[in-house]
Design a protein around this motif. Sequence first.
Motif, PDB file in Angstrom:
ATOM      1  N   SER A 121      87.709 -28.173 -17.190  1.00 55.60           N
ATOM      2  CA  SER A 121      87.109 -27.904 -18.323  1.00 55.60           C
ATOM      3  C   SER A 121      87.955 -26.477 -18.472  1.00 55.60           C
ATOM      4  CB  SER A 121      85.871 -27.728 -18.577  1.00 55.60           C
ATOM      5  OG  SER A 121      85.232 -27.304 -17.407  1.00 55.60           O
ATOM      6  N   ARG A 122      88.555 -25.901 -17.819  1.00 55.75           N
ATOM      7  CA  ARG A 122      89.407 -24.203 -17.778  1.00 55.75           C
ATOM      8  C   ARG A 122      90.111 -24.396 -19.496  1.00 55.75           C
ATOM      9  NH1 ARG A 122      90.358 -21.574 -12.188  1.00 55.75           N
ATOM     10  NH2 ARG A 122      91.790 -23.758 -11.577  1.00 55.75           N
ATOM     11  N   VAL A 123      90.134 -23.455 -19.641  1.00 56.74           N
ATOM     12  CA  VAL A 123      91.152 -22.696 -20.936  1.00 56.74           C
ATOM     13  C   VAL A 123      91.806 -21.338 -20.349  1.00 56.74           C
ATOM     14  CG1 VAL A 123      91.202 -22.404 -23.601  1.00 56.74           C
ATOM     15  CG2 VAL A 123      89.875 -23.739 -22.639  1.00 56.74           C
ATOM     16  N   LEU A 147      86.715 -19.833 -18.796  1.00 54.65           N
ATOM     17  CA  LEU A 147      88.671 -18.948 -19.202  1.00 54.65           C
ATOM     18  C   LEU A 147      88.969 -18.375 -18.147  1.00 54.65           C
ATOM     19  CD1 LEU A 147      88.315 -16.805 -21.971  1.00 54.65           C
ATOM     20  CD2 LEU A 147      88.619 -18.545 -22.432  1.00 54.65           C
ATOM     21  N   ILE A 148      90.804 -18.616 -17.764  1.00 59.26           N
ATOM     22  CA  ILE A 148      91.514 -17.540 -17.127  1.00 59.26           C
ATOM     23  C   ILE A 148      92.202 -16.542 -18.043  1.00 59.26           C
ATOM     24  CG2 ILE A 148      93.021 -18.196 -15.384  1.00 59.26           C
ATOM     25  CD1 ILE A 148      92.580 -20.798 -15.062  1.00 59.26           C
ATOM     26  N   LYS A 176      93.128 -27.166 -19.244  1.00 62.69           N
ATOM     27  CA  LYS A 176      92.178 -28.175 -20.708  1.00 62.69           C
ATOM     28  C   LYS A 176      93.410 -27.235 -21.505  1.00 62.69           C
ATOM     29  CE  LYS A 176      89.307 -31.947 -21.960  1.00 62.69           C
ATOM     30  NZ  LYS A 176      89.351 -33.245 -20.961  1.00 62.69           N
ATOM     31  N   ALA A 177      93.394 -26.565 -21.563  1.00 62.09           N
ATOM     32  CA  ALA A 177      94.306 -26.186 -23.037  1.00 62.09           C
ATOM     33  C   ALA A 177      94.393 -24.376 -22.515  1.00 62.09           C
ATOM     34  CB  ALA A 177      93.113 -26.204 -24.214  1.00 62.09           C
ATOM     35  N   ILE A 226      86.204 -23.816 -31.122  1.00 59.78           N
ATOM     36  CA  ILE A 226      86.964 -24.975 -31.321  1.00 59.78           C
ATOM     37  C   ILE A 226      87.270 -25.416 -29.810  1.00 59.78           C
ATOM     38  CG2 ILE A 226      89.865 -25.452 -31.647  1.00 59.78           C
ATOM     39  CD1 ILE A 226      88.898 -24.284 -34.769  1.00 59.78           C
ATOM     40  N   MET A 227      87.341 -24.297 -28.801  1.00 57.43           N
ATOM     41  CA  MET A 227      87.615 -24.737 -27.425  1.00 57.43           C
ATOM     42  C   MET A 227      86.737 -24.995 -26.731  1.00 57.43           C
ATOM     43  SD  MET A 227      88.905 -20.788 -25.708  1.00 57.43           S
ATOM     44  CE  MET A 227      87.940 -19.562 -26.979  1.00 57.43           C
ATOM     45  N   LYS A 228      85.562 -25.242 -27.350  1.00 63.41           N
ATOM     46  CA  LYS A 228      84.156 -26.210 -26.745  1.00 63.41           C
ATOM     47  C   LYS A 228      84.678 -27.152 -26.966  1.00 63.41           C
ATOM     48  CE  LYS A 228      80.189 -22.455 -27.795  1.00 63.41           C
ATOM     49  NZ  LYS A 228      78.712 -22.471 -28.220  1.00 63.41           N
TER      50      LYS A 228
END
Length: 350
Positions: free
Chosen positions: A4-6, A30-31, A70-71, A316-318
């Motif tokens: 679930s990381r972005v 986040l990364i 994920k994105a 949107i990330m959520k």
Amino acid sequence: MMTSRVLLYGATGYAGKLIAASAKSNGLELILAGRNQSSLAAAADKLSLDFRVVGLDDPNAIARSIADVKAVLNCAGPFSKTAKPLVDACVQTKTHYLDIAGEVPEFEALAARDTEAKNAGVMLMPGVGFGVVPTDCLAVYLKHQLPTANRLILAYETQGGVSQGTANTVLPNLHVMGVVRKEGQLIPARPAWKSRKIDFGSGVIVAVSNPWRADILTAFHSTGIPNIEVYTVFPTPVRLLMQMSQYLGWLFSSSLFQSALARLIQTLPPGPSAAERARGTTRVIGVVEDESGQKVTAKLEGPEAYDFTALAAVAIMKRIVQGEAQAGFQTPASVYGADLVLEIPGVMRF
């Protein structure tokens, strides 16, 4: 995808830092990523986040760096240079791609990769910030109010200052031709070729046609309305330069003018201060009309543009982390609906 990381690329820029802080406070994993190790380490340490040093020259290295997320959210302009290598890697690794671009060419480049993205099961969604979330959502809302609409006018003003990145996008290109949407086609249009007097709520002010603004592409994608114009309230000196650009294009494009402008932009602060952002606001007006003359108007008011961008990107990330994504080139409102913008704190529609 098992994560679930972005990955936030461009995390040490002005907008990137705001988005990272907002995402962290909203519990997103986040990364942080970018080119500069020392700047990344400092930003990551401040927020207790992981970071990765990622250049954009080695396609395989980019793919390895995003294979477990994920994105990717790209906040590193100019997007005309950074989007392609990141999108290439996203398609390869089946990773959704987002960015905060706001102008037509960057959106056209991603729209051209729609089939490729669909085949990979990947969503390509540029414009997850102030450009174009509020205007896209307002366009879809108005289309629902008047399904027969064949003309859309969008206008917006922002108060609260600009970042170096925004200045670097807008000022060197004041003389560059853009487009307007007529009968479904993109037609060349010069900057500020039309002006309108608009009352956003605090008296009448002048807005001029903005032929670069990505809504000319996204609103058509989201609503199918064939005639679209976008107007922006610019500071008076910028508006006058835009209006003069048809006569002084030779000067604006000269290396002497461009280098002087670059030096001037370097003297600007990175972006508005927290106090300036707190005082700032954004206002958007949309008007749709159909062939019979029926007309519907709606307005949005929200937080300052950079804060708006951070909050919109987080919203949107959520959604993406929860599995809400559609493969291919997409716009915010076409996937998440007209009311997405109302999930952003401080936004009102009336």
